[in-house]
Design a protein around this motif. Structure first.
Motif, PDB file in Angstrom:
ATOM      1  N   GLY A  75       0.780  -1.233   0.000  1.00 10.54           N
ATOM      2  CA  GLY A  75       0.000   0.000   0.000  1.00 10.54           C
ATOM      3  C   GLY A  75       0.808   1.278   0.000  1.00 10.54           C
ATOM      4  O   GLY A  75       0.237   2.367   0.112  1.00 10.54           O
ATOM      5  N   THR A  76       2.129   1.201  -0.173  1.00 12.94           N
ATOM      6  CA  THR A  76       2.976   2.394  -0.100  1.00 12.94           C
ATOM      7  C   THR A  76       3.317   3.004  -1.458  1.00 12.94           C
ATOM      8  O   THR A  76       3.789   4.146  -1.519  1.00 12.94           O
ATOM      9  N   PHE A  77       3.140   2.246  -2.546  1.00  5.26           N
ATOM     10  CA  PHE A  77       3.530   2.664  -3.905  1.00  5.26           C
ATOM     11  C   PHE A  77       5.046   2.884  -4.003  1.00  5.26           C
ATOM     12  O   PHE A  77       5.519   3.696  -4.806  1.00  5.26           O
ATOM     13  N   ALA A  78       5.828   2.161  -3.206  1.00 13.09           N
ATOM     14  CA  ALA A  78       7.274   2.377  -3.159  1.00 13.09           C
ATOM     15  C   ALA A  78       7.956   2.105  -4.497  1.00 13.09           C
ATOM     16  O   ALA A  78       9.008   2.682  -4.785  1.00 13.09           O
ATOM     17  N   SER A  79       7.383   1.235  -5.335  1.00 14.77           N
ATOM     18  CA  SER A  79       8.032   0.919  -6.610  1.00 14.77           C
ATOM     19  C   SER A  79       7.540   1.799  -7.762  1.00 14.77           C
ATOM     20  O   SER A  79       7.903   1.564  -8.917  1.00 14.77           O
ATOM     21  N   HIS A  80       6.732   2.800  -7.460  1.00 13.54           N
ATOM     22  CA  HIS A  80       6.273   3.749  -8.496  1.00 13.54           C
ATOM     23  C   HIS A  80       7.457   4.213  -9.325  1.00 13.54           C
ATOM     24  O   HIS A  80       8.494   4.621  -8.795  1.00 13.54           O
ATOM     25  N   ASP A  81       7.299   4.149 -10.651  1.00 10.66           N
ATOM     26  CA  ASP A  81       8.422   4.458 -11.543  1.00 10.66           C
ATOM     27  C   ASP A  81       7.891   5.167 -12.785  1.00 10.66           C
ATOM     28  O   ASP A  81       7.186   4.572 -13.600  1.00 10.66           O
ATOM     29  N   ARG A  82       8.246   6.418 -12.933  1.00 16.39           N
ATOM     30  CA  ARG A  82       7.748   7.214 -14.060  1.00 16.39           C
ATOM     31  C   ARG A  82       8.244   6.714 -15.413  1.00 16.39           C
ATOM     32  O   ARG A  82       7.750   7.168 -16.459  1.00 16.39           O
ATOM     33  N   ARG A  83       9.202   5.806 -15.434  1.00 18.73           N
ATOM     34  CA  ARG A  83       9.670   5.255 -16.705  1.00 18.73           C
ATOM     35  C   ARG A  83       8.714   4.205 -17.262  1.00 18.73           C
ATOM     36  O   ARG A  83       8.857   3.784 -18.411  1.00 18.73           O
ATOM     37  N   GLY A  84       7.752   3.742 -16.450  1.00 21.50           N
ATOM     38  CA  GLY A  84       6.818   2.724 -16.907  1.00 21.50           C
ATOM     39  C   GLY A  84       5.771   3.291 -17.847  1.00 21.50           C
ATOM     40  O   GLY A  84       5.653   4.507 -18.037  1.00 21.50           O
ATOM     41  N   ASP A  85       4.991   2.389 -18.457  1.00 21.48           N
ATOM     42  CA  ASP A  85       3.951   2.823 -19.402  1.00 21.48           C
ATOM     43  C   ASP A  85       2.539   2.472 -18.931  1.00 21.48           C
ATOM     44  O   ASP A  85       1.572   2.662 -19.662  1.00 21.48           O
TER      45      ASP A  85
END
Length: 212
Positions: free
Chosen positions: A93-103
């Motif tokens: 629930g933290t979104f720690a792996s959020h990565d703007r390089r994804g699509d």
């Protein structure tokens, strides 16, 4: 006689001062999930705002928050169409792996205060979700959708048979119905997605692809 004024429905980015109200709404919308620890707390929501403010949106009725969506971008190293659980893909629930390089924009949660059900809040949030995907130049939105009414049928059919019945229009499911209306397509079934007595832990694997 003056016509009854309709409340003004709008969507805006979430703000830190919204967090207590968001927790209140989220718990009210999903009382059966509080024990399973798959509802938001204040620390998680503040983490979302710090990591990806553009992906946290609030729907208001006459200025009062009555619904919200929580999203993050899936890292390119991960396949969001593979089997996964809610706790795993959202990093507890933290979104720690959020990565703007994804699509891929992942819809971790959409929730509406029960007092505002039937007032087009969810429709407005789904429209804002699609707009966010387009504005950020992402390819698609992926989500796991609770099988809201499956517990009523679990003794007589499998989860897949239930989903097929909803898709054929033979069974009405409040959540899946709204997601199909929002343009999502069912791509599969997620097993053990989250501990949820209503869905018997199943969820649909949903995808909305940005029009070319």
């Amino acid at each position: 006689m003056d016509p009854i004024r309709q409340p003004i429905l709008a969507v805006r980015p979430a703000r830190p001062e919204d967090v207590p109200r968001l927790v209140e709404m989220n718990h009210a919308a999903y009382p059966e999930l509080v024990e399973a620890n798959v509802v938001w707390n204040e620390a998680q929501l503040h983490a979302h705002l710090a990591r990806f403010p553009e992906g946290q949106l609030v729907a208001t009725l006459d200025g009062v928050p009555m619904g919200a969506i929580s999203t993050f971008i899936v890292p390119p190293s991960r396949d969001p169409m593979a089997q996964h659980t809610w706790l795993d893909i959202t990093d507890e629930g933290t979104f720690a792996s959020h990565d703007r390089r994804g699509d891929t924009l992942y819809l971790a949660d959409v929730y509406v205060d029960p007092a505002a059900w039937g007032k087009r809040v969810s429709d407005t949030l789904y429209a804002a979700l699609r707009d966010t995907c387009v504005k950020l130049g992402l390819r698609r939105v992926v989500a796991g959708g609770r099988l809201w009414g499956y517990h009523e049928y679990a003794g007589v059919m499998t989860a897949q048979e239930y989903v097929d019945g909803v898709l054929r229009g033979e069974i009405r499911d409040r959540v899946l119905g709204s997601q199909l209306k929002a343009g999502f397509a069912v791509r599969g079934l997620l097993v053990g997605y989250l501990r949820d007595p209503r869905s018997c832990d199943y969820a649909t694997l949903l995808e909305w692809v940005k029009p070319s």
